[in-house]
Design an enzyme around this catalytic site. Structure first.
Site, PDB file in Angstrom:
ATOM      1  N   ASP A   1       0.894  -1.156   0.000  1.00  0.00           N
ATOM      2  CA  ASP A   1       0.000   0.000   0.000  1.00  0.00           C
ATOM      3  C   ASP A   1       0.935   1.209   0.000  1.00  0.00           C
ATOM      4  OD1 ASP A   1      -1.568   2.206   0.652  1.00  0.00           O
ATOM      5  OD2 ASP A   1      -2.887   1.059   1.964  1.00  0.00           O
TER       6      ASP A   1
ATOM      7  N   ASN B   1       2.659   3.511 -10.615  1.00  0.00           N
ATOM      8  CA  ASN B   1       1.380   3.505 -11.346  1.00  0.00           C
ATOM      9  C   ASN B   1       0.168   3.597 -10.430  1.00  0.00           C
ATOM     10  OD1 ASN B   1      -0.533   2.496 -13.618  1.00  0.00           O
ATOM     11  ND2 ASN B   1      -0.725   0.921 -12.031  1.00  0.00           N
TER      12      ASN B   1
ATOM     13  N   SER C   1       1.545   9.675 -14.840  1.00  0.00           N
ATOM     14  CA  SER C   1       0.816  10.907 -14.560  1.00  0.00           C
ATOM     15  C   SER C   1      -0.511  10.833 -15.309  1.00  0.00           C
ATOM     16  CB  SER C   1       1.675  12.106 -14.975  1.00  0.00           C
ATOM     17  OG  SER C   1       0.982  13.308 -14.827  1.00  0.00           O
TER      18      SER C   1
ATOM     19  N   TYR D   1      -7.309  15.861  -8.443  1.00  0.00           N
ATOM     20  CA  TYR D   1      -6.556  14.876  -9.245  1.00  0.00           C
ATOM     21  C   TYR D   1      -5.372  15.550  -9.938  1.00  0.00           C
ATOM     22  CZ  TYR D   1      -5.801  11.152 -12.746  1.00  0.00           C
ATOM     23  OH  TYR D   1      -5.254  10.166 -13.533  1.00  0.00           O
TER      24      TYR D   1
ATOM     25  N   LYS E   1      -1.201  15.080  -9.759  1.00  0.00           N
ATOM     26  CA  LYS E   1      -0.386  14.728 -10.931  1.00  0.00           C
ATOM     27  C   LYS E   1       0.592  15.857 -11.296  1.00  0.00           C
ATOM     28  CE  LYS E   1      -2.264  10.624 -11.739  1.00  0.00           C
ATOM     29  NZ  LYS E   1      -1.498   9.377 -11.556  1.00  0.00           N
TER      30      LYS E   1
ATOM     31  N   THR F   1      -9.489   1.031 -18.370  1.00  0.00           N
ATOM     32  CA  THR F   1      -9.067   0.368 -17.131  1.00  0.00           C
ATOM     33  C   THR F   1     -10.255   0.420 -16.171  1.00  0.00           C
ATOM     34  OG1 THR F   1      -8.348   2.382 -16.033  1.00  0.00           O
ATOM     35  CG2 THR F   1      -6.739   1.325 -17.500  1.00  0.00           C
TER      36      THR F   1
HETATM   37  P1  NDP Z   1      -7.304   1.032 -12.073  1.00  0.00           P
HETATM   38  O1  NDP Z   1      -8.340   1.466 -11.097  1.00  0.00           O
HETATM   39  O2  NDP Z   1      -7.631  -0.037 -13.030  1.00  0.00           O
HETATM   40  O3  NDP Z   1      -5.968   0.637 -11.300  1.00  0.00           O
HETATM   41  C1  NDP Z   1      -5.482   1.407 -10.228  1.00  0.00           C
HETATM   42  C2  NDP Z   1      -4.488   0.598  -9.448  1.00  0.00           C
HETATM   43  O4  NDP Z   1      -3.938   1.410  -8.405  1.00  0.00           O
HETATM   44  C3  NDP Z   1      -5.110  -0.614  -8.785  1.00  0.00           C
HETATM   45  O5  NDP Z   1      -4.223  -1.699  -8.942  1.00  0.00           O
HETATM   46  C4  NDP Z   1      -5.208  -0.192  -7.319  1.00  0.00           C
HETATM   47  O6  NDP Z   1      -5.102  -1.273  -6.421  1.00  0.00           O
HETATM   48  C5  NDP Z   1      -3.971   0.662  -7.206  1.00  0.00           C
HETATM   49  N1  NDP Z   1      -3.989   1.483  -6.001  1.00  0.00           N
HETATM   50  C6  NDP Z   1      -4.851   2.463  -5.658  1.00  0.00           C
HETATM   51  N2  NDP Z   1      -4.523   2.956  -4.463  1.00  0.00           N
HETATM   52  C7  NDP Z   1      -3.414   2.288  -4.045  1.00  0.00           C
HETATM   53  C8  NDP Z   1      -2.592   2.333  -2.888  1.00  0.00           C
HETATM   54  N3  NDP Z   1      -2.832   3.187  -1.876  1.00  0.00           N
HETATM   55  N4  NDP Z   1      -1.518   1.503  -2.811  1.00  0.00           N
HETATM   56  C9  NDP Z   1      -1.273   0.633  -3.798  1.00  0.00           C
HETATM   57  N5  NDP Z   1      -2.024   0.499  -4.911  1.00  0.00           N
HETATM   58  C10 NDP Z   1      -3.087   1.340  -5.012  1.00  0.00           C
HETATM   59  O7  NDP Z   1      -6.923   2.364 -12.849  1.00  0.00           O
HETATM   60  P2  NDP Z   1      -5.750   2.667 -13.909  1.00  0.00           P
HETATM   61  O8  NDP Z   1      -5.051   1.450 -14.320  1.00  0.00           O
HETATM   62  O9  NDP Z   1      -6.370   3.520 -14.936  1.00  0.00           O
HETATM   63  O10 NDP Z   1      -4.805   3.611 -13.022  1.00  0.00           O
HETATM   64  C11 NDP Z   1      -3.407   3.477 -13.000  1.00  0.00           C
HETATM   65  C12 NDP Z   1      -2.783   4.850 -13.108  1.00  0.00           C
HETATM   66  O11 NDP Z   1      -3.068   5.398 -14.386  1.00  0.00           O
HETATM   67  C13 NDP Z   1      -3.282   5.862 -12.069  1.00  0.00           C
HETATM   68  O12 NDP Z   1      -2.171   6.533 -11.516  1.00  0.00           O
HETATM   69  C14 NDP Z   1      -4.150   6.795 -12.899  1.00  0.00           C
HETATM   70  O13 NDP Z   1      -4.195   8.094 -12.348  1.00  0.00           O
HETATM   71  C15 NDP Z   1      -3.420   6.761 -14.238  1.00  0.00           C
HETATM   72  N6  NDP Z   1      -4.196   7.214 -15.384  1.00  0.00           N
HETATM   73  C16 NDP Z   1      -5.242   6.479 -15.860  1.00  0.00           C
HETATM   74  C17 NDP Z   1      -5.953   6.931 -16.947  1.00  0.00           C
HETATM   75  C18 NDP Z   1      -7.068   6.148 -17.543  1.00  0.00           C
HETATM   76  O14 NDP Z   1      -7.776   6.660 -18.423  1.00  0.00           O
HETATM   77  N7  NDP Z   1      -7.283   4.922 -17.170  1.00  0.00           N
HETATM   78  C19 NDP Z   1      -5.637   8.202 -17.608  1.00  0.00           C
HETATM   79  C20 NDP Z   1      -4.515   8.893 -17.034  1.00  0.00           C
HETATM   80  C21 NDP Z   1      -3.834   8.405 -15.974  1.00  0.00           C
HETATM   81  P3  NDP Z   1      -6.328  -1.906  -5.615  1.00  0.00           P
HETATM   82  O15 NDP Z   1      -6.698  -3.093  -6.449  1.00  0.00           O
HETATM   83  O16 NDP Z   1      -5.735  -2.288  -4.316  1.00  0.00           O
HETATM   84  O17 NDP Z   1      -7.410  -0.870  -5.514  1.00  0.00           O
END
Ligand code: NDP
Length: 275
Positions: free
Chosen positions: A57, A84, A135, A149, A153, A184
């Site tokens: 975490d 990420n 980001s 947000y 970022k 996602t």
């Molecule tokens: P998802 O919700 O699919 O994945 C997010 C991931 O982050 C999950 O694995 C989640 O784990 C994990 N997470 C959240 N909080 C924590 C924490 N405190 N410690 C460890 N892990 C954590 O979303 P995305 O794949 O889209 O997001 C990944 C990144 O991409 C983010 O930083 C997001 O801001 C960025 N992003 C995404 C975009 C999009 O359109 N999808 C666009 C621009 C940026 P858990 O399973 O435990 O919740």
């Protein structure tokens, strides 16, 4: 480099899972980190010899050091750290309680910094490696409803830009990734909507609606994002920033043009301020 070790936070879903699958497919070893390793079971089962499923975490003090230690014990090095893990807050600044703003910063900004600090001694000792900070196009520009947000970022990008200069002498690259909308779970479970104040219906309403409706219709493919990132990392000159998706390219370009036009328009006033 052929045999790399990738350390990926938030590997249980979305981008993180796609990056892990890409790295496994390339024959790399992967530290797949997530809050719950139950969610990593399928990934780890696909390539048990290549994958370390690691609880992490990013907001918990001490977790990052333990996870980096476990990665080094198992694989001996870290070549690509992908910060990420993240989620999104949707709401006007006035609608966002300070506790939500701080929590957003804790995960998206301080979490990435904590993992980076934990990994850096090993990367510097190796004299090589890359830090990839996920980001967003919201890390370059913002709009009503994305203040918290974007703040997280923008902070990540500011830190990353300084870090790039600090780490270049050690042979360590820093890559800031600015995705547009990718398919996602971000828009389903990981988006936190603040209680709406009707005063912001016209400005924040469309953002709220977009954030609700984008799930499963986003144009971006996370698997292709993984390939684009690998291409940028392998380039002789890795860019500091890589936009992902035509939406990100268009919006960041438009923002950069507006920034330059405004700078030029106001430069005469700006430079008249010297003693
Ligand atoms: P998802 O919700 O699919 O994945 C997010 C991931 O982050 C999950 O694995 C989640 O784990 C994990 N997470 C959240 N909080 C924590 C924490 N405190 N410690 C460890 N892990 C954590 O979303 P995305 O794949 O889209 O997001 C990944 C990144 O991409 C983010 O930083 C997001 O801001 C960025 N992003 C995404 C975009 C999009 O359109 N999808 C666009 C621009 C940026 P858990 O399973 O435990 O919740």
């Amino acid at each position: 480099m052929s045999e790399q070790v990738w350390f990926i936070t938030g590997a249980s879903s979305g981008f993180g899972e796609a990056f892990a699958r890409y790295a496994i497919g390339q024959g790399h070893r992967v530290v797949a980190a997530a809050r719950s390793i139950d969610k990593l079971a399928a990934l780890a089962a696909e390539a048990p010899g290549q994958v370390l499923a690691q609880p992490l975490d990013v907001t918990k003090a001490g977790d990052a050091e333990v996870a980096v230690g476990a990665a080094l014990d198992r694989f001996g090095r870290i070549d690509v750290l992908v910060n990420n893990a993240g989620y999104g807050v949707v709401g006007a600044v006035e609608e966002t309680p300070m506790s939500e703003l701080r929590a957003q910063m804790e995960t998206n900004f301080f979490g990435a910094v904590a993992v980076t600090q934990a990994a850096l001694p090993a990367l510097r000792a190796q004299g090589s490696g890359a830090i990839v900070n996920i980001s967003s196009l919201g890390g370059q520009l913002s709009m009503p409803g994305f203040g918290a947000y974007s703040a997280s970022k923008f902070a990540l990008e500011g830190m990353s830009e300084a870090l790039a200069g600090e780490l270049a002498p050690f042979g360590i690259k820093v890559l800031i990734v600015e995705p547009g909308a990718f398919r996602t779970n971000l828009a389903s479970g990981a988006m936190r909507h603040m209680p709406a104040n009707p005063a912001y219906a016209e400005t924040v309403g469309p953002t709220r609606e977009f954030a609700h409706s984008m799930h499963d219709t986003q144009p971006g493919d996370p698997a292709k994002a993984a390939r684009a990132i690998a291409k940028a990392l392998a380039a002789d000159v890795t860019p500091l920033r890589l936009q992902l998706g035509a939406d990100a390219v268009d919006m960041v370009r438009g923002h950069a043009e507006r920034l330059l036009a405004e700078l030029e328009a106001w430069a005469p006033v700006a430079v008249e301020t010297t003693f």
